[in-house]
Scaffold this active site. Structure first.
Site, mmCIF file in Angstrom:
data_model
loop_
_atom_site.group_PDB
_atom_site.id
_atom_site.type_symbol
_atom_site.label_atom_id
_atom_site.label_comp_id
_atom_site.label_asym_id
_atom_site.label_seq_id
_atom_site.Cartn_x
_atom_site.Cartn_y
_atom_site.Cartn_z
ATOM 1 C CB CYS A 1 -9.727 1.504 5.318
ATOM 2 S SG CYS A 1 -10.241 1.828 3.644
ATOM 3 C CG HIS B 1 -4.220 2.725 3.146
ATOM 4 N ND1 HIS B 1 -4.535 1.963 4.248
ATOM 5 C CD2 HIS B 1 -5.408 3.263 2.735
ATOM 6 C CE1 HIS B 1 -5.839 2.039 4.482
ATOM 7 N NE2 HIS B 1 -6.391 2.803 3.579
#
Ligand code: ZN
Lengths: 385, 132
Positions: A83, A333
């Protein structure tokens, strides 16, 4: 090293973008970024993407993206740190400009997560954990952050409501952001009554599965001045660090060491302390993450993240606004795009172009992007000059 | 998952074999080639006792694929007597009654399988330590 400025930013809307492919998203963000920069020059491209392979059956973005951007022959490389891939791509672009290797570098983050079912998306994300010793045992990321959340609640007295207030605050900000996937306000009850995912975390403690891309164009401060960029936004500090991949192997699972170290390194490079920063975009993949990150950054003392959130410290009109964009929670996200999108928000704020979510007197910003359960982290310090 | 990928981990998964640094004594589970504490590269096999107390846990309600039938189930980090922490499922008890600090012991259990005819993956899970 040469000083580096951000002269262009561009983002797609974040969400479930059924009509857009991985390459469409990347090209859209890049074109918006170039239009914003007012130049067409790209000497090199860095691409943050966690796993085009698992989400789209597509690797080799270093060829795909320049090709579809009409930049065949331009050098490109994909940067992966789960991420934190997007933030690490910006760091790679920074190093390329600072070193003198290239003058104009596009850092692009992209993730197209909705080409697979929710199950497969969760499985793809779980590859950022320790595959043989975490995921094998039936735990996923909500579960790993839930382990931290319970420990935080038991050690510091952090409450379930305080966790929910992180989501409430980020949705309030995200409702003011046209790029948000979920631009609606929610209440503490919305969070507490949402489906249980991994105790003590519920569905509304978790960031969503998102398609999206974001891009920034970096060049030297000298070049930016020649282009007459005003205000000039510079990257004055970058810090990165790593930690164990398995959460269980940390001496203290409540200490996000990679975040602490990355922050110290970034602030030292910028010649600043955390008190010189006016706002931050942080990696709120789960509500507990934002609480632990603001503690690791030194914005509040360890254990004070919950009470500080409840007291409004981190609200848009608080003393230290966190995630004016709506954060990962409300804005969305798309993992590889997140670190770049955080920087787009920081630049928007520093240019005073954030409209209703504009933070007053914002001159210096921090962006914090992390991979996995905190196994990698990259932090940028941005300043308006 | 491939057979070799699981077979390779059987000393750890079936027998709880860790590596103990021959220089500083740090126990690593799973074993490593380089001691994370002192950098030394020689280890002796150390069999973990499997006994410990629950450090933190969660109850998984939305399970990852392959574990749906088990939900809700508990996964926790257990601090072993050997001084290290490992992650595993907690079973043979009502997950709703678990508390941090509970005494647990590792037992050999079925973790997962590759469909109806594929390989079955065994490893440790933790159960309440009632001294048996
Ligand atoms: Zn050692």
């Amino acid at each position: 090293m040469r000083d580096v400025a951000i002269i262009g930013i561009g983002m797609t809307k974040f969400g479930e973008l059924w009509e857009k492919s991985l390459r469409d998203l990347a090209v859209e963000a890049a074109l918006k970024c170039l239009a914003d920069a007012g130049t067409d020059r790209i000497d090199s491209i860095t691409i943050g993407c966690m796993t085009g392979g698992l989400f789209n059956g597509q690797e080799h973005l270093a060829s795909l993206i320049p090709d579809y951007l009409g930049r065949r022959n331009t050098p490109a490389v994909r940067v992966e740190s789960a991420c934190a891939s997007g933030g690490m791509a910006v760091r790679a672009a920074f190093m390329e400009v600072a070193s003198g290797m290239s003058d104009y570098v596009l850092a692009l983050g992209v993730e197209k997560m909705n080409d697979v079912s929710g199950d497969l998306a969760t499985a793809a994300l779980a590859t950022a954990a320790d595959g043989d010793y975490e995921a094998f045992h039936g735990i996923n990321f909500p579960g790993l952050y839930a382990l931290m959340a319970r420990a935080h609640m038991e050690k510091y007295g952090t409450t379930r409501e305080q966790l929910a207030l992180v989501a409430v605050k980020n949705h309030r900000n995200g409702a003011l952001n046209p790029h948000s996937q979920f631009p609606m306000e929610i209440t503490v009850d919305t969070v507490l009554k949402s489906a249980g995912v991994a105790d003590p975390l519920c569905l509304f403690d978790c960031s969503p599965v998102t398609d999206g891309a974001a891009a920034v164009l970096l060049t030297t401060v000298d070049e930016a001045k020649k282009l007459g960029k005003q205000p000039l936004v510079v990257i004055s500090g970058i810090g990165a660090a790593t930690d164990t991949i398995a959460l269980s192997q940390r001496k203290d699972i409540l200490k996000l060491e990679a975040i602490e170290l990355a922050a110290q390194r970034a602030l030292k490079m910028a010649g600043k302390t955390i008190k010189d920063i006016q706002f931050a975009e942080v990696h709120d993949c789960f509500t507990i993450a934002e609480i632990m990150v603001i503690e690791a950054l030194g914005i509040v003392e360890p254990g004070q993240g919950g009470p500080a959130t409840a007291a409004g410290l981190t609200a848009l009109d608080g003393k230290f606004p966190i995630n004016p964009s709506g954060g990962l929670k409300s804005k969305g996200h798309p993992v590889g795009a997140t670190g770049v999108a955080q920087i787009c928000e920081a630049v928007t704020q520093l240019r005073r172009q954030a409209g209703k979510r504009q933070i007053k007197n914002a001159k210096t910003a921090l962006t914090q992007n992390m991979g996995g359960s905190g196994g990698s982290c990259v932090i940028h310090i941005l300043e308006a000059k | 998952m491939e057979v070799a990928k699981h077979w390779r981990e059987t000393p750890e998964r079936y027998r709880l074999e860790a590596g103990k640094c021959s220089k500083c004594g740090k126990i690593s589970f799973p074993g490593r080639l380089i001691c994370p504490e002192c950098g030394y590269r020689e280890f002796v096999i150390h069999k973990l006792s499997g006994k410990g107390k629950l450090d933190t846990f969660t109850i998984i309600r939305t399970a990852p694929s392959g574990f749906e039938d088990l939900a809700p189930y508990a996964v926790g980090i257990v601090e072993l007597e050997d001084g290290i922490k490992i992650l595993g499922q907690i079973t043979d008890c009502d997950p709703e009654t678990l508390k941090t600090g509970d005494k647990l012991v590792a037992k050999f259990r079925r973790i997962n399988e590759d469909g109806k005819t594929g390989m079955i993956y065994y490893a440790y899970k933790f159960v309440p330590d009632v001294g048996i």
